[in-house]
Design a protein around this motif. Structure first.
Motif, short mmCIF file in Angstrom:
data_model
loop_
_atom_site.label_atom_id
_atom_site.label_comp_id
_atom_site.label_asym_id
_atom_site.label_seq_id
_atom_site.Cartn_x
_atom_site.Cartn_y
_atom_site.Cartn_z
N LYS A 330 -17.91 -28.13 114.26
CA LYS A 330 -17.33 -27.22 115.25
C LYS A 330 -17.79 -27.55 116.67
N ALA A 350 -13.51 -23.45 115.49
CA ALA A 350 -13.35 -23.96 114.13
C ALA A 350 -13.65 -25.45 114.14
N LYS A 372 -8.95 -26.79 113.75
CA LYS A 372 -8.19 -26.55 112.53
C LYS A 372 -7.66 -25.12 112.44
N ASP A 373 -8.12 -24.18 113.30
CA ASP A 373 -7.59 -22.83 113.28
C ASP A 373 -6.41 -22.68 114.22
#
Length: 380
Positions: A330, A350, A372-373
């Motif tokens: 992250k 993320a 990735k979010d």
């Protein structure tokens, strides 16, 4: 009182530093029995330039010809060139002072170069600027001193000589940490000694071990930049061996930061025979280097320049003229491209899936990361 405040405000030119120095000046005048009245306000110094001139004139009444200034100038040049505050003991050793000389110089310089915790400090950066003439466009100073002048290069020369003497001695003492961090830089900045600095950097494995054991890994990259800048100034210096040693350190950065100096010999022995670190290791004769021979050792030079290790998997990377960035977990890790020093870790919401970077010719720009979010984060 309002008239006095208005007059002094004009003289201070908006500088709080002036107010502090003025208070000291008035206190000195009062202790000397001289009366300060409103009519005398115009006689007070205006701005930092005149404040410094008044204080130096008080300390050295005969100006540049004053014997006290002759004694103090080498110390001030040391302080101006030093990368961090130096100790009284270090200055005394470098300048060959006896106790009486030290006391006289300290008395003359106490106001603007005070001693705290046994180290010399600069009352304010502008004092050195005023003495050296290295005044920036946004400085509160107007000009360099016409009488009192110092040259940083003289301080670098003295410090370089002290560093070489320390290298040839037991390499101990309370100032060892200073030499481990800044010795190479002083050699680079001392006129005509960059080649010497390159040799120490590339081939002194004992010095390398000591720096790693002290936790000064990041200095190794900065010193190579100092060597390159010295070459850019026209110093006669061959950087080929230094560049290979820097690549050796960068390639094994994870091991060297974890195991420190204990890993140097083994790693150096695995390098090609013509590499500077392998030659230096063989010359030391450590661990049977002069007896054992690795007959089938690969002799091809490894083109890897750096191995920057992360705890999480690296998902993406980007390189610009001044930066290396990588997404790991992250975090977006930002490194200086020249020194491989970790500058910052930018937190994301993320795991990072991609990074990109833009940079203009001035070095200004942006770093972007896709997470990735579904978040896209952009930093200046």
């Amino acid at each position: 009182l309002d008239v006095a405040v208005a007059a002094l405000s004009a003289k201070a030119d908006g500088l709080f530093l002036y107010a502090h120095l003025l208070a000291q000046h008035l206190d000195t005048e009062a202790k000397a029995g001289r009366t300060i009245d409103f009519a005398g306000l115009d006689a007070l110094p205006t701005g930092l330039d005149q404040v410094y001139a008044v204080n130096f004139k008080r300390a050295f009444p005969k100006g540049a010809d004053d014997a006290a200034w002759t004694a103090a100038r080498p110390l001030i040049e040391l302080i101006a060139a030093a990368m961090e505050p130096i100790t009284q003991a270090m200055a005394a050793a470098l300048l060959g002072w006896d106790a009486a000389q030290q006391e006289r110089v300290l008395e003359a310089t106490a106001l603007l170069f005070p001693v705290r915790d046994g180290k010399f400090h600069v009352f304010h950066k502008t004092v050195v600027d005023w003495l050296t003439g290295e005044i920036t466009a946004d400085s509160s100073l107007k000009s360099r001193s016409e009488v009192f002048r110092v040259e940083r290069r003289n301080g670098h020369a003295t410090l370089a000589t002290g560093f070489v003497a320390w290298l040839g001695g037991p390499r101990s003492g309370e100032d060892a940490s200073y030499w481990l961090q800044h010795g190479i830089a002083h050699l680079c900045r001392a006129e005509g000694r960059a080649a010497e600095a390159a040799t120490v950097y590339a081939t002194d494995l004992a010095f390398l071990r000591e720096r790693l054991d002290a936790g000064y890994y990041s200095v190794l990259g900065k010193d190579f930049v100092e060597l390159r800048e010295a070459a850019g100034r026209g110093e006669v210096v061959d950087l080929s061996d230094a560049a290979r040693t820097k690549a050796f350190v960068g390639k094994h950065s994870g091991v060297l930061q974890h195991q420190q100096g204990a890993a140097v010999s083994q790693l150096a022995s695995q390098e090609p025979d013509d590499s500077p670190v392998c030659r230096a290791w063989a010359a030391e004769g450590r661990g049977g280097a002069r007896v054992l021979a690795w007959r089938n050792k690969p002799q091809a030079r490894d083109p890897c320049l750096a191995a920057l290790v992360h705890a999480s998997a690296v998902s993406s990377a980007a390189v610009s003229r001044t930066r290396i960035v990588g997404g790991a977990g992250k975090v977006v890790a930002v490194y200086d491209r020249e020194t491989e020093e970790l500058l910052e870790e930018l937190e994301c919401t993320a795991k990072v899936s991609s990074v990109a970077m833009f940079e203009d010719e001035t070095g200004a720009g942006w770093i972007a990361a896709g997470c990735k979010d579904g978040t896209l984060k952009v930093w200046d």
